[in-house]
Each structure stands twice: as C-alpha cells, then as structure tokens.
Design a protein around this motif. Structure first.
Motif, PDB file in Angstrom:
ATOM      1  N   GLN A   1       0.826  -1.202   0.000  1.00 40.36           N
ATOM      2  CA  GLN A   1       0.000   0.000   0.000  1.00 40.36           C
ATOM      3  C   GLN A   1       0.864   1.258   0.000  1.00 40.36           C
ATOM      4  N   VAL A   2       1.906   1.252   0.801  1.00 45.70           N
ATOM      5  CA  VAL A   2       2.809   2.410   0.856  1.00 45.70           C
ATOM      6  C   VAL A   2       3.476   2.609  -0.495  1.00 45.70           C
ATOM      7  N   LYS A   3       3.933   1.548  -1.133  1.00 45.74           N
ATOM      8  CA  LYS A   3       4.554   1.661  -2.465  1.00 45.74           C
ATOM      9  C   LYS A   3       3.562   2.219  -3.481  1.00 45.74           C
ATOM     10  N   PHE A   4       2.331   1.695  -3.439  1.00 51.80           N
ATOM     11  CA  PHE A   4       1.306   2.167  -4.378  1.00 51.80           C
ATOM     12  C   PHE A   4       1.047   3.660  -4.196  1.00 51.80           C
ATOM     13  N   TYR A   5       0.864   4.087  -2.964  1.00 43.83           N
ATOM     14  CA  TYR A   5       0.530   5.484  -2.731  1.00 43.83           C
ATOM     15  C   TYR A   5       1.709   6.412  -2.986  1.00 43.83           C
ATOM     16  N   ARG A   6       2.912   5.936  -2.826  1.00 43.79           N
ATOM     17  CA  ARG A   6       4.063   6.772  -3.198  1.00 43.79           C
ATOM     18  C   ARG A   6       4.114   6.981  -4.712  1.00 43.79           C
ATOM     19  N   LYS A   7       3.842   5.914  -5.469  1.00 40.55           N
ATOM     20  CA  LYS A   7       3.788   6.059  -6.933  1.00 40.55           C
ATOM     21  C   LYS A   7       2.632   6.978  -7.338  1.00 40.55           C
ATOM     22  N   ALA A   8       1.492   6.803  -6.677  1.00 35.87           N
ATOM     23  CA  ALA A   8       0.338   7.647  -6.986  1.00 35.87           C
ATOM     24  C   ALA A   8       0.627   9.103  -6.658  1.00 35.87           C
TER      25      ALA A   8
ATOM     26  N   GLU B   1       1.255  14.549  -8.369  1.00 29.64           N
ATOM     27  CA  GLU B   1       2.010  15.799  -8.337  1.00 29.64           C
ATOM     28  C   GLU B   1       2.361  16.252  -9.753  1.00 29.64           C
ATOM     29  N   ALA B   2       2.709  15.308 -10.623  1.00 30.55           N
ATOM     30  CA  ALA B   2       3.016  15.663 -12.017  1.00 30.55           C
ATOM     31  C   ALA B   2       1.781  16.219 -12.712  1.00 30.55           C
ATOM     32  N   ARG B   3       0.631  15.587 -12.486  1.00 33.55           N
ATOM     33  CA  ARG B   3      -0.606  16.071 -13.086  1.00 33.55           C
ATOM     34  C   ARG B   3      -0.975  17.451 -12.555  1.00 33.55           C
ATOM     35  N   ASP B   4      -0.807  17.657 -11.255  1.00 34.96           N
ATOM     36  CA  ASP B   4      -1.110  18.967 -10.671  1.00 34.96           C
ATOM     37  C   ASP B   4      -0.186  20.039 -11.228  1.00 34.96           C
ATOM     38  N   ARG B   5       1.069  19.682 -11.470  1.00 36.88           N
ATOM     39  CA  ARG B   5       2.018  20.644 -12.048  1.00 36.88           C
ATOM     40  C   ARG B   5       1.588  21.032 -13.465  1.00 36.88           C
ATOM     41  N   ILE B   6       1.120  20.054 -14.243  1.00 41.90           N
ATOM     42  CA  ILE B   6       0.645  20.348 -15.600  1.00 41.90           C
ATOM     43  C   ILE B   6      -0.561  21.277 -15.538  1.00 41.90           C
TER      44      ILE B   6
ATOM     45  N   ASN C   1      -7.397  21.290  -7.330  1.00 42.45           N
ATOM     46  CA  ASN C   1      -7.876  19.912  -7.366  1.00 42.45           C
ATOM     47  C   ASN C   1      -6.935  18.967  -6.642  1.00 42.45           C
ATOM     48  N   ASN C   2      -6.196  19.485  -5.688  1.00 41.25           N
ATOM     49  CA  ASN C   2      -5.267  18.640  -4.960  1.00 41.25           C
ATOM     50  C   ASN C   2      -6.051  17.588  -4.181  1.00 41.25           C
ATOM     51  N   THR C   3      -5.836  16.338  -4.515  1.00 39.60           N
ATOM     52  CA  THR C   3      -6.585  15.254  -3.886  1.00 39.60           C
ATOM     53  C   THR C   3      -5.762  14.543  -2.829  1.00 39.60           C
ATOM     54  N   GLY C   4      -4.864  15.261  -2.221  1.00 34.99           N
ATOM     55  CA  GLY C   4      -4.057  14.656  -1.167  1.00 34.99           C
ATOM     56  C   GLY C   4      -2.741  14.106  -1.674  1.00 34.99           C
ATOM     57  N   ALA C   5      -2.269  14.613  -2.805  1.00 33.67           N
ATOM     58  CA  ALA C   5      -1.027  14.118  -3.371  1.00 33.67           C
ATOM     59  C   ALA C   5       0.168  14.420  -2.482  1.00 33.67           C
ATOM     60  N   GLU C   6       0.018  15.356  -1.555  1.00 31.29           N
ATOM     61  CA  GLU C   6       1.142  15.733  -0.709  1.00 31.29           C
ATOM     62  C   GLU C   6       1.027  15.131   0.698  1.00 31.29           C
ATOM     63  N   ARG C   7       0.133  14.183   0.896  1.00 33.79           N
ATOM     64  CA  ARG C   7      -0.066  13.619   2.229  1.00 33.79           C
ATOM     65  C   ARG C   7       1.066  12.714   2.665  1.00 33.79           C
TER      66      ARG C   7
END
Length: 98
Positions: A18-25, A30-35, A90-96
């Motif tokens: 789960q930790v690996k998945f959420y780190r990739k997500a 973050e890349a999508r938010d930057r775009i 639209n930040n959906t918690g990408a920085e959590r």
C-alpha cells in the motif's frame, strides 16, 4: 505468538504494498497537478493579452470588414479562458505521504 506472526504478515505483505502504491500515486498526482498549474498560468497569460488587445482597440472595427471576427474572438477568450484557468485547486491529497 501467533498474533505477532499475523501482524508481521499484514505489515510485510499488505501495508508495504500500500505504501509503495501510494508513493507512486503521489508522484503521478504531483506531475498532473504541475501540468494543471502550468496550463492555468498559460491560460491566464493568454487572457491578459486578449484583454490588453481589447483595451487598446486592436481588432475593433466593422463586423463586415473582416472574415475573421477578431472582436468576437477576443470577447470569447476574455470570458472563457478565466473560467478554465481559474479552476479551484484539485489537490486530492497528493502531498499527504512524504
């Protein structure tokens, strides 16, 4: 003793995945938010240029003189572009997860 083995299994097999998945997500989000941020800034700049051209009177004239309706396009850009560029965050918690 058996409870510890169960907890160790859960931690090793489930939580680490789960930790690996959420780190990739997180990286993906973050890349999508930057775009989205770059596109929003670009739309804002285009809107500012269109409003400056409109204020300077560029593109104003008789509607029958030009095949391309520049005043109408400037009006559309002035109305539509801020609507797209001014979207709420639209930040959906990408920085959590660090």
């Amino acid at each position: 003793m058996r409870k510890r083995a169960i907890f160790a299994f859960i931690i090793a097999e489930y939580l680490e995945d789960q930790v690996k998945f959420y780190r990739k997500a997180t990286v993906r989000h973050e890349a999508r938010d930057r775009i989205f941020e770059i596109v929003g800034i670009g739309l804002f700049v285009i809107t500012m240029i269109a409003s400056a051209l409109h204020a300077l009177g560029i593109g104003h004239g008789s509607a029958h003189d030009a095949g391309l309706q520049i005043p109408a396009l400037l009006t559309v850009f002035a109305i539509v572009l801020p609507a797209f560029g001014g979207r709420p965050d639209n930040n959906t918690g990408a920085e959590r997860i660090p």
